[in-house]
Design a protein around this motif. Structure first.
Motif, PDB file in Angstrom:
ATOM      1  N   GLU A   1     -21.957 -19.014   5.366  1.00 52.73           N
ATOM      2  CA  GLU A   1     -23.249 -18.501   4.639  1.00 52.73           C
ATOM      3  C   GLU A   1     -22.988 -17.011   4.298  1.00 52.73           C
ATOM      4  OE1 GLU A   1     -24.837 -20.797   2.657  1.00 52.73           O
ATOM      5  OE2 GLU A   1     -23.598 -22.305   3.860  1.00 52.73           O
ATOM      6  N   GLU A   2     -22.753 -16.099   5.343  1.00 54.51           N
ATOM      7  CA  GLU A   2     -22.472 -14.842   5.238  1.00 54.51           C
ATOM      8  C   GLU A   2     -21.548 -14.301   4.074  1.00 54.51           C
ATOM      9  OE1 GLU A   2     -21.820 -10.815   7.845  1.00 54.51           O
ATOM     10  OE2 GLU A   2     -21.723 -12.897   8.798  1.00 54.51           O
ATOM     11  N   TYR A   3     -20.291 -15.269   4.292  1.00 53.72           N
ATOM     12  CA  TYR A   3     -19.276 -14.899   3.032  1.00 53.72           C
ATOM     13  C   TYR A   3     -19.747 -15.398   1.742  1.00 53.72           C
ATOM     14  CZ  TYR A   3     -15.103 -15.170   0.496  1.00 53.72           C
ATOM     15  OH  TYR A   3     -14.141 -15.312  -0.561  1.00 53.72           O
ATOM     16  N   LEU A   4     -20.383 -16.200   1.556  1.00 52.77           N
ATOM     17  CA  LEU A   4     -20.888 -16.586   0.274  1.00 52.77           C
ATOM     18  C   LEU A   4     -21.847 -15.546  -0.252  1.00 52.77           C
ATOM     19  CD1 LEU A   4     -21.190 -20.448   0.568  1.00 52.77           C
ATOM     20  CD2 LEU A   4     -19.242 -19.273  -0.591  1.00 52.77           C
ATOM     21  N   ARG A   5     -22.674 -15.257   0.496  1.00 52.06           N
ATOM     22  CA  ARG A   5     -23.856 -14.105   0.102  1.00 52.06           C
ATOM     23  C   ARG A   5     -23.060 -12.782  -0.433  1.00 52.06           C
ATOM     24  NH1 ARG A   5     -25.840 -10.237   2.633  1.00 52.06           N
ATOM     25  NH2 ARG A   5     -25.085 -10.950   4.549  1.00 52.06           N
ATOM     26  N   LEU A   6     -22.176 -12.527   0.695  1.00 48.61           N
ATOM     27  CA  LEU A   6     -21.571 -11.158   0.464  1.00 48.61           C
ATOM     28  C   LEU A   6     -20.492 -11.237  -0.901  1.00 48.61           C
ATOM     29  CD1 LEU A   6     -20.410 -10.114   4.030  1.00 48.61           C
ATOM     30  CD2 LEU A   6     -22.293  -9.039   2.754  1.00 48.61           C
ATOM     31  N   HIS A   7     -20.059 -12.193  -0.649  1.00 52.62           N
ATOM     32  CA  HIS A   7     -19.008 -12.190  -2.095  1.00 52.62           C
ATOM     33  C   HIS A   7     -19.871 -12.281  -3.387  1.00 52.62           C
ATOM     34  CE1 HIS A   7     -15.446 -13.933  -4.264  1.00 52.62           C
ATOM     35  NE2 HIS A   7     -16.489 -14.530  -4.995  1.00 52.62           N
ATOM     36  N   ALA A   8     -20.939 -13.133  -3.624  1.00 50.27           N
ATOM     37  CA  ALA A   8     -21.847 -12.933  -4.701  1.00 50.27           C
ATOM     38  C   ALA A   8     -22.214 -11.614  -5.079  1.00 50.27           C
ATOM     39  CB  ALA A   8     -22.899 -13.865  -4.637  1.00 50.27           C
ATOM     40  N   GLU A   9     -22.677 -10.983  -4.026  1.00 47.89           N
ATOM     41  CA  GLU A   9     -23.175  -9.453  -4.216  1.00 47.89           C
ATOM     42  C   GLU A   9     -22.169  -8.435  -4.825  1.00 47.89           C
ATOM     43  OE1 GLU A   9     -24.655  -7.850  -0.747  1.00 47.89           O
ATOM     44  OE2 GLU A   9     -26.240  -9.601  -0.446  1.00 47.89           O
ATOM     45  N   VAL A  10     -20.918  -8.501  -4.279  1.00 45.36           N
ATOM     46  CA  VAL A  10     -19.925  -7.619  -4.545  1.00 45.36           C
ATOM     47  C   VAL A  10     -18.616  -8.183  -5.665  1.00 45.36           C
ATOM     48  CG1 VAL A  10     -18.292  -6.243  -3.445  1.00 45.36           C
ATOM     49  CG2 VAL A  10     -20.151  -6.764  -2.176  1.00 45.36           C
ATOM     50  N   TRP A  11     -18.731  -9.243  -5.757  1.00 41.43           N
ATOM     51  CA  TRP A  11     -17.816  -9.845  -6.711  1.00 41.43           C
ATOM     52  C   TRP A  11     -17.749  -9.271  -8.204  1.00 41.43           C
ATOM     53  CZ3 TRP A  11     -13.132 -11.269  -6.164  1.00 41.43           C
ATOM     54  CH2 TRP A  11     -12.399 -12.224  -7.165  1.00 41.43           C
ATOM     55  N   PRO A  12     -18.920  -8.955  -8.937  1.00 40.60           N
ATOM     56  CA  PRO A  12     -18.640  -8.387 -10.327  1.00 40.60           C
ATOM     57  C   PRO A  12     -17.984  -7.382 -10.538  1.00 40.60           C
ATOM     58  CG  PRO A  12     -20.868  -9.344  -9.931  1.00 40.60           C
ATOM     59  CD  PRO A  12     -20.127  -9.318  -8.536  1.00 40.60           C
ATOM     60  N   GLY A  13     -17.928  -6.300  -9.547  1.00 41.83           N
ATOM     61  CA  GLY A  13     -17.242  -5.011  -9.524  1.00 41.83           C
ATOM     62  C   GLY A  13     -15.778  -5.473  -9.533  1.00 41.83           C
TER      63      GLY A  13
END
Length: 117
Positions: A17-29
């Protein structure tokens, strides 16, 4: 002609769940940088704790574009945040992160006049 690449990683179950949250936050850049570095059709498939990433490279100098991606601050931030949540499944010790694939199957666009109108 596009060169096809893929990777397979396993999420640490306790960090999923931590991975999915972090990925969603940073992925657009990161995604913006990948487009600039001639990466197309980047897709990540998830099945339980397995992630399979696929992309096509359409540039002229894969090594130079990979170096651009690695030097990008947003990409470095993404790796730093998400790497503790995953483990590589590479069988080769010290294997490459981006492993060329021999063949990839995916859906082709529907012919004109067919499908989702």
């Amino acid at each position: 002609m596009a060169q096809r690449y893929g990777m397979l990683i396993r999420l640490r179950p306790e960090k999923r769940e931590e991975y999915l949250r972090l990925h969603a936050e940073v992925w657009p850049g990161v995604e913006r940088m990948l487009r600039e570095a001639n990466i197309r059709n980047f897709t990540i498939f998830r099945h339980d704790d397995l992630l399979f990433g696929y992309y096509e490279y359409v540039g002229e100098d894969h090594d130079a574009d990979q170096a651009r991606i690695a030097a990008d601050p947003e990409t470095q931030r993404w790796w730093k945040l998400t790497d503790p949540c995953q483990e590589s499944l590479s069988e080769r010790e010290g294997g490459a992160w981006w492993t060329p694939m021999a063949e990839v199957w995916h859906l082709s666009p529907a012919p004109a006049g067919e499908g989702g109108g």
